[in-house]
Design an enzyme around this catalytic site. Structure first.
Site, PDB file in Angstrom:
ATOM      1  N   HIS A 268       0.799  -1.341   0.121  1.00  0.00           N
ATOM      2  CA  HIS A 268      -0.120  -0.029   0.143  1.00  0.00           C
ATOM      3  C   HIS A 268       0.942   1.108  -0.056  1.00  0.00           C
ATOM      4  O   HIS A 268       1.477   1.883   1.090  1.00  0.00           O
ATOM      5  CB  HIS A 268      -0.865   0.148   1.196  1.00  0.00           C
TER       6      HIS A 268
ATOM      7  N   HIS B 144       1.549   5.064  -2.754  1.00  0.00           N
ATOM      8  CA  HIS B 144       1.029   5.833  -3.819  1.00  0.00           C
ATOM      9  C   HIS B 144       2.018   6.664  -4.476  1.00  0.00           C
ATOM     10  O   HIS B 144       3.195   6.745  -3.939  1.00  0.00           O
ATOM     11  CB  HIS B 144      -0.105   7.150  -3.167  1.00  0.00           C
TER      12      HIS B 144
ATOM     13  N   ARG C  59     -10.395   0.329  -6.569  1.00  0.00           N
ATOM     14  CA  ARG C  59     -10.718   0.760  -5.054  1.00  0.00           C
ATOM     15  C   ARG C  59     -12.036   1.689  -5.158  1.00  0.00           C
ATOM     16  O   ARG C  59     -12.237   2.590  -5.821  1.00  0.00           O
ATOM     17  CB  ARG C  59      -9.712   1.857  -4.790  1.00  0.00           C
TER      18      ARG C  59
ATOM     19  N   ARG D 104     -14.566  12.390   4.116  1.00  0.00           N
ATOM     20  CA  ARG D 104     -13.522  13.584   4.115  1.00  0.00           C
ATOM     21  C   ARG D 104     -12.814  13.552   2.829  1.00  0.00           C
ATOM     22  O   ARG D 104     -12.146  14.573   2.401  1.00  0.00           O
ATOM     23  CB  ARG D 104     -12.872  13.777   5.364  1.00  0.00           C
TER      24      ARG D 104
ATOM     25  N   ASP E 163       2.174   2.823   3.213  1.00  0.00           N
ATOM     26  CA  ASP E 163       1.263   4.186   2.902  1.00  0.00           C
ATOM     27  C   ASP E 163       2.074   5.431   2.645  1.00  0.00           C
ATOM     28  O   ASP E 163       1.539   6.445   2.584  1.00  0.00           O
ATOM     29  CB  ASP E 163       0.407   4.376   4.198  1.00  0.00           C
TER      30      ASP E 163
HETATM   31  C1  0GY Z   1      -4.529   6.384   2.333  1.00  0.00           C
HETATM   32  C2  0GY Z   1      -5.097   7.500   3.127  1.00  0.00           C
HETATM   33  C3  0GY Z   1      -5.760   8.660   2.911  1.00  0.00           C
HETATM   34  C4  0GY Z   1      -5.801   9.051   1.513  1.00  0.00           C
HETATM   35  C5  0GY Z   1      -6.278   8.335   0.615  1.00  0.00           C
HETATM   36  O1  0GY Z   1      -7.475   8.194  -1.525  1.00  0.00           O
HETATM   37  C6  0GY Z   1      -7.109   9.073  -0.894  1.00  0.00           C
HETATM   38  O2  0GY Z   1      -6.905  10.222  -0.870  1.00  0.00           O
HETATM   39  O3  0GY Z   1      -6.304   6.946   0.690  1.00  0.00           O
HETATM   40  C7  0GY Z   1      -6.225   9.149   4.100  1.00  0.00           C
HETATM   41  O4  0GY Z   1      -6.412  10.575   4.218  1.00  0.00           O
HETATM   42  O5  0GY Z   1      -6.686   8.508   4.882  1.00  0.00           O
HETATM   43  O6  0GY Z   1      -3.335   6.501   1.999  1.00  0.00           O
HETATM   44  O7  0GY Z   1      -4.987   5.432   2.268  1.00  0.00           O
END
Ligand code: 0GY
Length: 292
Positions: free
Chosen positions: A27, A29, A120, A126, A247
């Site tokens: 996980h 990004h 997803r 939020r 993360d």
């Molecule tokens: C994560 C966390 C967040 C954001 C997102 O899709 C997203 O913007 O997943 C969060 O703010 O909790 O990395 O899963």
């Protein structure tokens, strides 16, 4: 365009724990860079650029071999930055996309060829505006042709309402719940709230979870000991249905800047045997993301 949360750690410590060869960070990004991959105009936050080169550098530094890159809300359903990273990874990264209802079969096929293996569905209020359930049902149905799974992201107060929907998705597809369903850790692992999450996995063998995000769940940053019992309980009860991820780059973190090396050092605390760690870091993610 300034980011509205803390930047990622510029020089994380070298973890004391050395992951086994072949370990997957399942996980993380990539964000931007915005001049090449602009953020969605209706995003709920503006991230720091977190380009693929930085992610791959961190992977090697922390001792991981592969990444699963998850499309985050700030890029909407434009998966271009994700696809770019997958294509540059030399098959060392696989992806989870976000799709809009008008995605074509050709686009789905291109995403699959690039290494996407999941879609997803984000329910965190939020982060995203609400999507009609029928849109998710139709998308879930369409990605079956590629044998993709579904990733769901929600916060613990919403589990009760979402449960029948998630269970219906999981009837014939794997559903992975992000970040242990985001429990309120101050209630403790024996709470009714966490009990409901454990029962979701107990009663649905197609439901998996990521034992990730102590940095978001802890009430004592940067000490993650209050989160460890939750992750440990899940790893021990469902050893074949858990994934772990950094993360990185930790979007939306406002309390503290997590040190990714410290996060890796949580792994042996939540998976106490080598066998459990091999399942968590290698066997489970490889089964879900690298069988085709
Ligand atoms: C994560 C966390 C967040 C954001 C997102 O899709 C997203 O913007 O997943 C969060 O703010 O909790 O990395 O899963």
């Amino acid at each position: 365009m300034d980011p509205d949360y803390l930047p990622f750690h510029p020089n994380p410590k070298k973890p004391s724990y050395e992951p086994p060869a072949g370990a997957v960070d399942a996980h993380c990004h990539v964000f931007g860079p915005a001049d090449r991959f602009p953020y969605h105009p209706k995003r709920k936050y503006t991230p720091c650029d977190a380009p693929k080169e930085k992610l791959f550098e961190l992977r090697d530094y922390l001792g991981f071999s592969r990444n699963v890159i998850v499309q985050a809300s700030c890029h909407g359903s434009d998966n271009a930055a994700l696809v770019d990273a997958l294509e540059a990874s030399g098959d060392l990264a696989r992806g989870v996309s976000v799709l809009s209802s008008d995605v074509t079969d050709h686009e789905l096929s291109q995403l699959n060829n690039a290494g996407v293996r999941g879609v997803r569905f984000n329910f965190v209020k939020r982060l995203v505006d609400s999507t009609p359930r029928q849109v998710f049902i139709d998308l879930a149905d369409r990605v079956k042709a590629f044998d993709w799974h579904i990733v769901v992201y929600f916060e613990s107060p919403d589990l009760e309402e979402l449960r029948p929907f998630i269970e219906s998705l999981a009837k014939d597809q794997v559903v992975v719940v992000d970040h242990m369903g985001r429990p309120n850790v101050s209630l403790g692992p024996e709470s009714a709230e966490f009990g409901a999450f454990m029962s979701l996995l107990n009663e649905n063998t197609n439901i998996w979870t990521k034992v990730s995000c102590p940095e978001r769940l802890t009430q004592q940053p940067p000490d993650y000991s209050d989160v460890v019992p939750f992750a440990k309980a899940l790893v021990e009860a469902f050893p074949n249905r858990v994934l772990w991820g950094t993360d990185w780059p930790h979007p939306n973190m406002k309390s503290h800047t997590p040190d990714d090396g410290t996060l890796v050092d949580v792994i042996p605390l939540i998976a106490e045997t080598e066998e459990l760690r091999k399942k968590l870091l290698i066997e489970n993610p490889m089964r879900l993301y690298w069988t085709s």
